[in-house]
Design a protein around this motif. Structure first.
Motif, PDB file in Angstrom:
ATOM      1  N   LYS A 142      34.457  16.488  26.702  1.00  0.00           N
ATOM      2  CA  LYS A 142      35.245  15.358  26.194  1.00  0.00           C
ATOM      3  C   LYS A 142      36.699  15.461  26.651  1.00  0.00           C
ATOM      4  O   LYS A 142      37.328  14.449  26.990  1.00  0.00           O
ATOM      5  CB  LYS A 142      35.167  15.312  24.662  1.00  0.00           C
ATOM      6  CG  LYS A 142      33.799  14.919  24.133  1.00  0.00           C
ATOM      7  CD  LYS A 142      33.730  14.952  22.612  1.00  0.00           C
ATOM      8  CE  LYS A 142      34.408  13.756  21.988  1.00  0.00           C
ATOM      9  NZ  LYS A 142      34.170  13.703  20.518  1.00  0.00           N
ATOM     10  N   THR A 143      37.236  16.677  26.669  1.00  0.00           N
ATOM     11  CA  THR A 143      38.623  16.862  27.103  1.00  0.00           C
ATOM     12  C   THR A 143      38.793  16.480  28.566  1.00  0.00           C
ATOM     13  O   THR A 143      39.756  15.809  28.945  1.00  0.00           O
ATOM     14  CB  THR A 143      39.067  18.318  26.888  1.00  0.00           C
ATOM     15  OG1 THR A 143      38.946  18.648  25.498  1.00  0.00           O
ATOM     16  CG2 THR A 143      40.504  18.523  27.319  1.00  0.00           C
ATOM     17  N   LEU A 144      37.836  16.885  29.416  1.00  0.00           N
ATOM     18  CA  LEU A 144      37.907  16.548  30.833  1.00  0.00           C
ATOM     19  C   LEU A 144      37.703  15.048  31.071  1.00  0.00           C
ATOM     20  O   LEU A 144      38.338  14.458  31.946  1.00  0.00           O
ATOM     21  CB  LEU A 144      36.867  17.354  31.614  1.00  0.00           C
ATOM     22  CG  LEU A 144      37.196  18.832  31.835  1.00  0.00           C
ATOM     23  CD1 LEU A 144      36.018  19.556  32.470  1.00  0.00           C
ATOM     24  CD2 LEU A 144      38.452  19.004  32.689  1.00  0.00           C
ATOM     25  N   SER A 145      36.834  14.416  30.284  1.00  0.00           N
ATOM     26  CA  SER A 145      36.625  12.975  30.450  1.00  0.00           C
ATOM     27  C   SER A 145      37.868  12.200  30.019  1.00  0.00           C
ATOM     28  O   SER A 145      38.227  11.190  30.630  1.00  0.00           O
ATOM     29  CB  SER A 145      35.398  12.517  29.665  1.00  0.00           C
ATOM     30  OG  SER A 145      35.603  12.622  28.268  1.00  0.00           O
ATOM     31  N   LYS A 146      38.530  12.680  28.982  1.00  0.00           N
ATOM     32  CA  LYS A 146      39.778  12.054  28.539  1.00  0.00           C
ATOM     33  C   LYS A 146      40.859  12.198  29.608  1.00  0.00           C
ATOM     34  O   LYS A 146      41.608  11.255  29.899  1.00  0.00           O
ATOM     35  CB  LYS A 146      40.224  12.702  27.233  1.00  0.00           C
ATOM     36  CG  LYS A 146      41.447  12.083  26.580  1.00  0.00           C
ATOM     37  CD  LYS A 146      41.098  10.865  25.777  1.00  0.00           C
ATOM     38  CE  LYS A 146      42.294  10.369  24.974  1.00  0.00           C
ATOM     39  NZ  LYS A 146      42.013   9.137  24.234  1.00  0.00           N
ATOM     40  N   LEU A 147      40.914  13.381  30.207  1.00  0.00           N
ATOM     41  CA  LEU A 147      41.873  13.626  31.278  1.00  0.00           C
ATOM     42  C   LEU A 147      41.543  12.774  32.502  1.00  0.00           C
ATOM     43  O   LEU A 147      42.438  12.207  33.142  1.00  0.00           O
ATOM     44  CB  LEU A 147      41.865  15.110  31.641  1.00  0.00           C
ATOM     45  CG  LEU A 147      42.855  15.566  32.705  1.00  0.00           C
ATOM     46  CD1 LEU A 147      44.289  15.290  32.268  1.00  0.00           C
ATOM     47  CD2 LEU A 147      42.668  17.056  33.002  1.00  0.00           C
ATOM     48  N   GLU A 228      37.298  23.825  27.158  1.00  0.00           N
ATOM     49  CA  GLU A 228      36.809  22.532  27.639  1.00  0.00           C
ATOM     50  C   GLU A 228      37.390  22.193  29.008  1.00  0.00           C
ATOM     51  O   GLU A 228      36.713  21.598  29.847  1.00  0.00           O
ATOM     52  CB  GLU A 228      37.146  21.431  26.629  1.00  0.00           C
ATOM     53  CG  GLU A 228      36.347  21.468  25.352  1.00  0.00           C
ATOM     54  CD  GLU A 228      35.631  20.161  25.077  1.00  0.00           C
ATOM     55  OE1 GLU A 228      34.556  20.219  24.465  1.00  0.00           O
ATOM     56  OE2 GLU A 228      36.124  19.088  25.494  1.00  0.00           O
ATOM     57  N   LEU A 229      38.654  22.556  29.248  1.00  0.00           N
ATOM     58  CA  LEU A 229      39.257  22.334  30.559  1.00  0.00           C
ATOM     59  C   LEU A 229      38.532  23.121  31.645  1.00  0.00           C
ATOM     60  O   LEU A 229      38.538  22.733  32.819  1.00  0.00           O
ATOM     61  CB  LEU A 229      40.738  22.729  30.535  1.00  0.00           C
ATOM     62  CG  LEU A 229      41.700  21.761  29.856  1.00  0.00           C
ATOM     63  CD1 LEU A 229      43.099  22.357  29.786  1.00  0.00           C
ATOM     64  CD2 LEU A 229      41.739  20.423  30.586  1.00  0.00           C
ATOM     65  N   ASN A 230      37.902  24.220  31.231  1.00  0.00           N
ATOM     66  CA  ASN A 230      37.159  25.053  32.174  1.00  0.00           C
ATOM     67  C   ASN A 230      35.670  24.724  32.200  1.00  0.00           C
ATOM     68  O   ASN A 230      34.875  25.475  32.766  1.00  0.00           O
ATOM     69  CB  ASN A 230      37.373  26.530  31.848  1.00  0.00           C
ATOM     70  CG  ASN A 230      38.757  27.020  32.258  1.00  0.00           C
ATOM     71  OD1 ASN A 230      38.999  27.335  33.410  1.00  0.00           O
ATOM     72  ND2 ASN A 230      39.674  27.044  31.299  1.00  0.00           N
ATOM     73  N   GLY A 231      35.289  23.610  31.549  1.00  0.00           N
ATOM     74  CA  GLY A 231      33.926  23.124  31.668  1.00  0.00           C
ATOM     75  C   GLY A 231      32.964  23.526  30.583  1.00  0.00           C
ATOM     76  O   GLY A 231      31.785  23.165  30.631  1.00  0.00           O
ATOM     77  N   THR A 232      33.435  24.271  29.570  1.00  0.00           N
ATOM     78  CA  THR A 232      32.571  24.666  28.460  1.00  0.00           C
ATOM     79  C   THR A 232      32.713  23.656  27.323  1.00  0.00           C
ATOM     80  O   THR A 232      33.798  23.505  26.755  1.00  0.00           O
ATOM     81  CB  THR A 232      32.928  26.074  27.942  1.00  0.00           C
ATOM     82  OG1 THR A 232      32.802  27.007  29.013  1.00  0.00           O
ATOM     83  CG2 THR A 232      32.000  26.479  26.817  1.00  0.00           C
ATOM     84  N   SER A 233      31.629  22.982  26.994  1.00  0.00           N
ATOM     85  CA  SER A 233      31.686  21.951  25.960  1.00  0.00           C
ATOM     86  C   SER A 233      31.802  22.583  24.567  1.00  0.00           C
ATOM     87  O   SER A 233      30.941  23.361  24.156  1.00  0.00           O
ATOM     88  CB  SER A 233      30.434  21.081  26.027  1.00  0.00           C
ATOM     89  OG  SER A 233      30.486  20.068  25.038  1.00  0.00           O
ATOM     90  N   CYS A 234      32.892  22.257  23.867  1.00  0.00           N
ATOM     91  CA  CYS A 234      33.131  22.797  22.518  1.00  0.00           C
ATOM     92  C   CYS A 234      33.260  21.698  21.469  1.00  0.00           C
ATOM     93  O   CYS A 234      33.276  21.971  20.277  1.00  0.00           O
ATOM     94  CB  CYS A 234      34.409  23.642  22.504  1.00  0.00           C
ATOM     95  SG  CYS A 234      34.406  25.036  23.636  1.00  0.00           S
ATOM     96  N   ILE A 235      33.389  20.454  21.911  1.00  0.00           N
ATOM     97  CA  ILE A 235      33.577  19.328  20.993  1.00  0.00           C
ATOM     98  C   ILE A 235      32.413  18.367  21.177  1.00  0.00           C
ATOM     99  O   ILE A 235      32.263  17.748  22.229  1.00  0.00           O
ATOM    100  CB  ILE A 235      34.915  18.597  21.265  1.00  0.00           C
ATOM    101  CG1 ILE A 235      36.082  19.594  21.279  1.00  0.00           C
ATOM    102  CG2 ILE A 235      35.159  17.521  20.214  1.00  0.00           C
ATOM    103  CD1 ILE A 235      37.398  18.990  21.701  1.00  0.00           C
TER     104      ILE A 235
END
Length: 379
Positions: A142-147, A228-235
């Motif tokens: 989610k963090t990467l998609s938001k970015l 999450e920035l490193n690709g591990t989904s936490c949210i």
């Protein structure tokens, strides 16, 4: 591999206004908050003039007149309706969807092939069906998609869609090094200076930081963000939003109110809106609160605030019953001689419709009033 997309409507309130008046395209537009207090939405043309989000109207009123800025009062009924239409269209693109805000939704695209083309299809479909411009950001969290959505908005050559999964690692890092850490979802203006003091100025700097050390300095939320920035989904996606525990509906008056009749009209309207939201989440309220107040800048002798909570004999979602209780409370706290600036109501002590306790000597669970409310909501 999990793939998450964030679909965000560009300048949502302004875009809604432009749908019904195409002549507004290309012109500087702003939408103002309740009572035309401050800017809550700006077109790109208005942003270019230096009008800031949340800036009070009186501060840029002369600038607006000079450059022909068109100002609209908020029409939240319209915006809510258009938001639901967007969600309905998006639900055809993925069975797993989280409505994050009135203009943003997360979609789970795991298992879909060519997500970049799929993102362009989403964008074109919403534009064709609803006339709304959207940007789509795609990543593994989610963090990467938001970015990615932020990147899609800033880069014209991406044509409104950024899929980080279609980029090499070096391409991603080059992008992250150009984005200030304050632009990242969950950081903001308050946290960014603290990160800057640690030498973390860009998204890339935060990405390579130790998640364990940053958790000790800040919180578990920061650790999750780095992972999450490193690709591990936490949210996770919240496909079903939890029901609210309280519903508040209030508004400041453009012109100060003195009469009880005017206050009663406002409180009745607020109860109607709050009750509709209550029924929408399939809940019943056990109490109603009503409050009124004058301006907090008034002289002490002219200053008045009061609030009354009215417990209900049985939980209800009926606008009729809730209005009677709220108006009874309003008459108890109303005082003559004051100039009221604001009034509001709050519904609380919720129970689910399935666990509502019925009054032994009262109405049946499905009463005529409840059927009436259902008909009104359908209309």
């Amino acid at each position: 591999m999990r793939i998450i997309a964030l679909v965000d409507v560009n300048n949502f309130y302004v875009s809604c206004e432009r749908i019904f008046n195409p002549k507004l395209e290309g012109k500087p537009i702003i939408v103002l908050s309740n009572n035309d207090g401050c800017a809550v939405a700006r077109s790109n043309e208005a942003k270019a003039l230096g009008i800031k989000m949340g800036q009070p109207w009186f501060q840029f009123k002369d600038l607006a007149h000079k450059h022909g800025v068109i100002a609209y009062s908020s029409n939240y009924t319209l915006y809510d309706d258009m938001s639901k239409r967007v969600v309905k269209v998006l639900s055809d693109f993925s069975p797993n969807l989280e409505v994050y805000s009135i203009d943003e939704s997360f979609l789970d695209l795991s298992g879909f092939s060519n997500t970049l083309a799929y993102g362009h299809n989403i964008r074109q479909t919403i534009k064709q069906f609803l006339g709304l411009p959207v940007c789509v950001g795609i990543g593994t969290t989610k963090t990467l998609s938001k970015l990615a959505n932020h990147i899609a908005k800033k880069s014209l050559k991406l044509n409104g869609v950024c899929d980080l999964n279609h980029m090499t690692k070096s391409q991603q890092e080059a992008l992250f090094k150009r984005i200030e850490v304050g632009e990242l979802w969950g950081i903001g203006r308050k946290l960014a200076p603290k990160l800057n003091q640690l030498g973390i100025n860009t998204v890339y700097d935060l990405k390579i930081a130790s998640p364990v050390d940053m958790r000790k300095r800040f919180s578990v939320v920061m650790e999750k963000m780095i992972r999450e920035l490193n690709g591990t989904s936490c949210i996770d996606l919240e496909e079903v939003s939890p029901p609210k525990q309280e519903i508040v509906c209030s508004r400041s008056f453009g012109i100060k109110v003195t009469s009880l009749i005017d206050l009663e009209e406002s409180v009745s309207l607020y109860i109607s809106r709050a009750a509709e939201k209550l029924r929408r989440q399939n809940s019943y309220a056990g109490s109603v609160s009503v409050f009124i107040n004058t301006s907090r800048f008034a002289e002490p002798k002219d200053n008045y605030f009061n609030m009354l909570r009215i417990p209900l004999p049985t939980q209800t979602a009926s606008t009729i019953v809730l209005t009677k209780a709220a108006l009874w409370g309003l008459r108890k706290i109303y005082r003559r001689g004051f100039k009221y600036q604001k009034a509001g109501v709050m519904l609380s002590d919720f129970v689910d419709a399935q666990t509502r306790q019925i009054d032994m000597f009262g109405l049946s669970p499905i009463s005529n009033k409840e059927n009436l409310m259902a008909v009104i909501d359908n209309i």
